[in-house]
Enzyme design. Structure first.
Site, PDB file in Angstrom:
ATOM      1  N   ASN A 229      21.333  15.564 -40.245  1.00  0.00           N
ATOM      2  CA  ASN A 229      19.958  16.052 -40.194  1.00  0.00           C
ATOM      3  C   ASN A 229      20.027  17.576 -40.119  1.00  0.00           C
ATOM      4  OD1 ASN A 229      17.361  16.730 -39.621  1.00  0.00           O
ATOM      5  ND2 ASN A 229      17.157  15.401 -37.816  1.00  0.00           N
TER       6      ASN A 229
ATOM      7  N   ARG B  86      18.970  13.067 -43.832  1.00  0.00           N
ATOM      8  CA  ARG B  86      17.528  13.071 -43.612  1.00  0.00           C
ATOM      9  C   ARG B  86      16.935  14.165 -44.503  1.00  0.00           C
ATOM     10  NH1 ARG B  86      14.170  15.855 -38.862  1.00  0.00           N
ATOM     11  NH2 ARG B  86      12.158  15.004 -39.422  1.00  0.00           N
TER      12      ARG B  86
ATOM     13  N   HIS C 151       7.774  11.621 -40.011  1.00  0.00           N
ATOM     14  CA  HIS C 151       8.359  10.681 -39.041  1.00  0.00           C
ATOM     15  C   HIS C 151       8.431   9.259 -39.620  1.00  0.00           C
ATOM     16  CE1 HIS C 151       6.551  13.361 -35.633  1.00  0.00           C
ATOM     17  NE2 HIS C 151       7.830  13.690 -35.814  1.00  0.00           N
TER      18      HIS C 151
ATOM     19  N   ARG D  52       2.296  22.462 -31.629  1.00  0.00           N
ATOM     20  CA  ARG D  52       1.381  22.462 -32.785  1.00  0.00           C
ATOM     21  C   ARG D  52      -0.005  22.004 -32.354  1.00  0.00           C
ATOM     22  NH1 ARG D  52       5.284  18.905 -35.869  1.00  0.00           N
ATOM     23  NH2 ARG D  52       6.952  20.324 -36.491  1.00  0.00           N
TER      24      ARG D  52
ATOM     25  N   PHE E  50       6.676  17.609 -21.431  1.00  0.00           N
ATOM     26  CA  PHE E  50       5.822  16.721 -20.618  1.00  0.00           C
ATOM     27  C   PHE E  50       6.366  16.491 -19.211  1.00  0.00           C
ATOM     28  CE2 PHE E  50       2.084  15.050 -22.753  1.00  0.00           C
ATOM     29  CZ  PHE E  50       2.200  15.725 -23.957  1.00  0.00           C
TER      30      PHE E  50
ATOM     31  N   GLU F 217       8.388   7.227 -24.983  1.00  0.00           N
ATOM     32  CA  GLU F 217       9.358   6.347 -24.331  1.00  0.00           C
ATOM     33  C   GLU F 217       9.463   6.601 -22.827  1.00  0.00           C
ATOM     34  OE1 GLU F 217      13.131   6.786 -26.420  1.00  0.00           O
ATOM     35  OE2 GLU F 217      12.048   6.610 -28.322  1.00  0.00           O
ATOM     36  N   ASN F 218       9.139   7.834 -22.414  1.00  0.00           N
ATOM     37  CA  ASN F 218       9.428   8.202 -21.016  1.00  0.00           C
ATOM     38  C   ASN F 218       8.220   8.445 -20.129  1.00  0.00           C
ATOM     39  OD1 ASN F 218      12.415   8.413 -21.074  1.00  0.00           O
ATOM     40  ND2 ASN F 218      11.964   9.912 -22.661  1.00  0.00           N
TER      41      ASN F 218
ATOM     42  N   GLU G   7      16.199   7.015 -35.251  1.00  0.00           N
ATOM     43  CA  GLU G   7      16.114   7.434 -36.649  1.00  0.00           C
ATOM     44  C   GLU G   7      17.485   7.456 -37.314  1.00  0.00           C
ATOM     45  OE1 GLU G   7      12.692  10.549 -37.155  1.00  0.00           O
ATOM     46  OE2 GLU G   7      13.316  10.575 -35.073  1.00  0.00           O
TER      47      GLU G   7
HETATM   48  P1  AMP Z   1      11.515  14.212 -28.981  1.00  0.00           P
HETATM   49  O1  AMP Z   1      10.868  15.211 -29.903  1.00  0.00           O
HETATM   50  O2  AMP Z   1      11.237  12.798 -29.360  1.00  0.00           O
HETATM   51  O3  AMP Z   1      12.969  14.493 -28.730  1.00  0.00           O
HETATM   52  O4  AMP Z   1      10.776  14.401 -27.555  1.00  0.00           O
HETATM   53  C1  AMP Z   1      10.996  15.529 -26.773  1.00  0.00           C
HETATM   54  C2  AMP Z   1       9.945  15.604 -25.694  1.00  0.00           C
HETATM   55  O5  AMP Z   1       9.925  14.408 -24.911  1.00  0.00           O
HETATM   56  C3  AMP Z   1      10.200  16.701 -24.672  1.00  0.00           C
HETATM   57  O6  AMP Z   1       9.723  17.938 -25.095  1.00  0.00           O
HETATM   58  C4  AMP Z   1       9.412  16.195 -23.478  1.00  0.00           C
HETATM   59  O7  AMP Z   1       8.073  16.638 -23.599  1.00  0.00           O
HETATM   60  C5  AMP Z   1       9.419  14.688 -23.632  1.00  0.00           C
HETATM   61  N1  AMP Z   1      10.253  14.026 -22.605  1.00  0.00           N
HETATM   62  C6  AMP Z   1      11.585  13.838 -22.628  1.00  0.00           C
HETATM   63  N2  AMP Z   1      11.993  13.199 -21.495  1.00  0.00           N
HETATM   64  C7  AMP Z   1      10.889  12.970 -20.755  1.00  0.00           C
HETATM   65  C8  AMP Z   1      10.637  12.362 -19.478  1.00  0.00           C
HETATM   66  N3  AMP Z   1      11.628  11.823 -18.761  1.00  0.00           N
HETATM   67  N4  AMP Z   1       9.362  12.329 -19.042  1.00  0.00           N
HETATM   68  C9  AMP Z   1       8.363  12.852 -19.776  1.00  0.00           C
HETATM   69  N5  AMP Z   1       8.541  13.438 -20.965  1.00  0.00           N
HETATM   70  C10 AMP Z   1       9.764  13.501 -21.467  1.00  0.00           C
END
Ligand code: AMP
Length: 397
Positions: free
Chosen positions: A7, A91, A180, A241, A285, A335-336, A385
């Site tokens: 990627n 990708r 995505h 964004r 987050f 997911e989190n 992915e």
């Molecule tokens: P991704 O682009 O899918 O890698 O998601 C990244 C984003 O997931 C980070 O900027 C966080 O905002 C969020 N994130 C990752 N771990 C957690 C967590 N344990 N709790 C809440 N938000 C999370």
């Protein structure tokens, strides 16, 4: 077969080596600051120690050479020679209207991807550089391009057209493409599999909530709408964004702040979203949830506005599909962040949804988080992915 998944960004490159039989990741890593001083490679073999090495990487060919060297290193490598790598999956961000599926890369494909450069000027040229660099170092290994846009090519005209003069579509192919796609496809299929239902019988909404965020409506196994548009700027409020805004805001800011279009686009892409809404508190987050839980007004405003937009899109896609069977949350936030899922689902009582809070607080599993008597099933499906790209690669070679 062992598949190398690449990627490639303009100054970074993520990689994973996946064993397609066991579907295990054998090693993964990241090259950062390619072409910039202080370049670095991070390499983690499965079950081994993560190594971070600062080393010059003037270009992507050198980055890929270092990746291959790490993978074949006699001590920490995971293959003896490059011959063990059966294929490479790349990708590619934008496939325009040309690619509704992954393809084996040849000269014609390279040309067609290049023709999509206008639509993704930051991403596609970098993807092509990655492909060329790999071809140089592994000239006989088959390579496959997996497009972020391909899954969304099944959208009907009414979903992908904008209310603009039709000639812009005819001349420049301005329309909704969506991104995505690999994640939306993987997660929706996996949800059907976990539920033991036929993919073709279900109406699924996938909420891919990461730093970039998008939602899609998947009806009877086909994507019929998605929230990102010509570019990834449209739709949900994201990490940095803006997502949907009144287009007249651009002119308004230009006049008030004396900014050029490029400067405003940079604000909309890099300084907006939850980062901007929270007055630069954070785009992450984890920080926003902490602020929310402390009763901080910035955290509360940001999380509420983010979740409201997600719920609004879900409502729109329920209308678009005339119903919904499954709503999936995926990616870093999806997911989190249990709080985000709870806040979004609070709007969805009309779909007969009740959350099981014990399940909602579990992590890292494909799991239903709605109670068994809920009329609509809500799930968390961790996206993968790289695995999806590896599967596509094996399917085609
Ligand atoms: P991704 O682009 O899918 O890698 O998601 C990244 C984003 O997931 C980070 O900027 C966080 O905002 C969020 N994130 C990752 N771990 C957690 C967590 N344990 N709790 C809440 N938000 C999370």
């Amino acid at each position: 077969m062992k598949v190398l998944v690449i990627n490639c960004g303009s100054s970074s490159l993520k990689f994973q080596l996946i064993d397609s039989e066991s579907e295990q990741c054998l090693a993964k890593g990241l090259c950062e600051r390619i072409g910039i001083e202080g370049s670095m490679i991070t390499y983690s073999p499965e079950g081994g120690e993560k190594e971070k090495t600062e080393t010059p990487m003037p270009d992507h060919t050198e980055a890929i050479r270092l990746v291959l060297e790490a993978l074949t290193n006699p001590k920490t490598g995971v293959v003896k020679s490059l011959d063990e790598i059966g294929a490479v999956g790349h990708r590619v961000v934008h496939g325009g209207e040309k690619f509704a599926e992954s393809v084996v890369i040849d000269e014609n494909v390279m040309k067609a991807v290049e023709e999509c450069n206008d639509l993704a000027p930051l991403h596609n040229p970098a993807n092509l550089i990655g492909i060329n660099a790999c071809k140089k170092l592994m000239p006989t290994t088959p390579m496959v391009a997996v497009f972020d846009t391909a899954f969304h090519q099944t959208m009907p005209e009414e979903a992908y057209m904008y209310g603009l003069p039709y000639e812009y579509y005819q001349k420049y192919k301005i329309r909704r493409y969506g991104f995505h796609g690999t994640s939306h496809s993987y997660v929706s299929k996996r949800a059907a599999e976990v539920l033991g239902k036929k993919y073709e019988d279900l109406k699924i909404i996938v909420c891919h909530l990461g730093n970039g965020a998008s939602i899609s409506a998947v009806k009877n196994g086909k994507c019929i709408d998605t929230s990102m548009g010509l570019t990834p700027l449209e739709g949900l409020i994201m990490g940095t964004r803006s997502g949907d805004i009144d287009p007249a805001i651009i002119e308004f800011i230009a006049h008030k702040e004396g900014k050029s279009i490029d400067e405003i686009m940079s604000v909309l892409n890099k300084k907006s979203g939850v980062l901007g809404l929270s007055e630069n508190l954070s785009s992450d987050f984890r920080d926003l949830e902490e602020a929310y839980n402390k009763g901080d007004a910035k955290g509360i405003r940001t999380i509420k506005t983010f979740c409201y937009r997600v719920a609004k899109y879900i409502g729109a896609y329920v209308a678009a599909m005339n119903g919904v069977d499954v709503i999936c949350f995926t990616a870093g936030v999806g997911e989190n962040a249990a709080l985000v899922r709870t806040s979004v689902c609070e709007y969805l009582g009309y779909l007969g949804i009740t959350l099981d809070q014990d399940a909602n607080h579990k992590r890292g599993e494909d799991i239903a988080i709605s109670t068994p008597d809920s009329k609509t099933t809500v799930m968390v499906i961790p996206t993968n992915e790289e695995l999806a790209i590896a599967r596509e690669t094996v399917r085609l070679v």
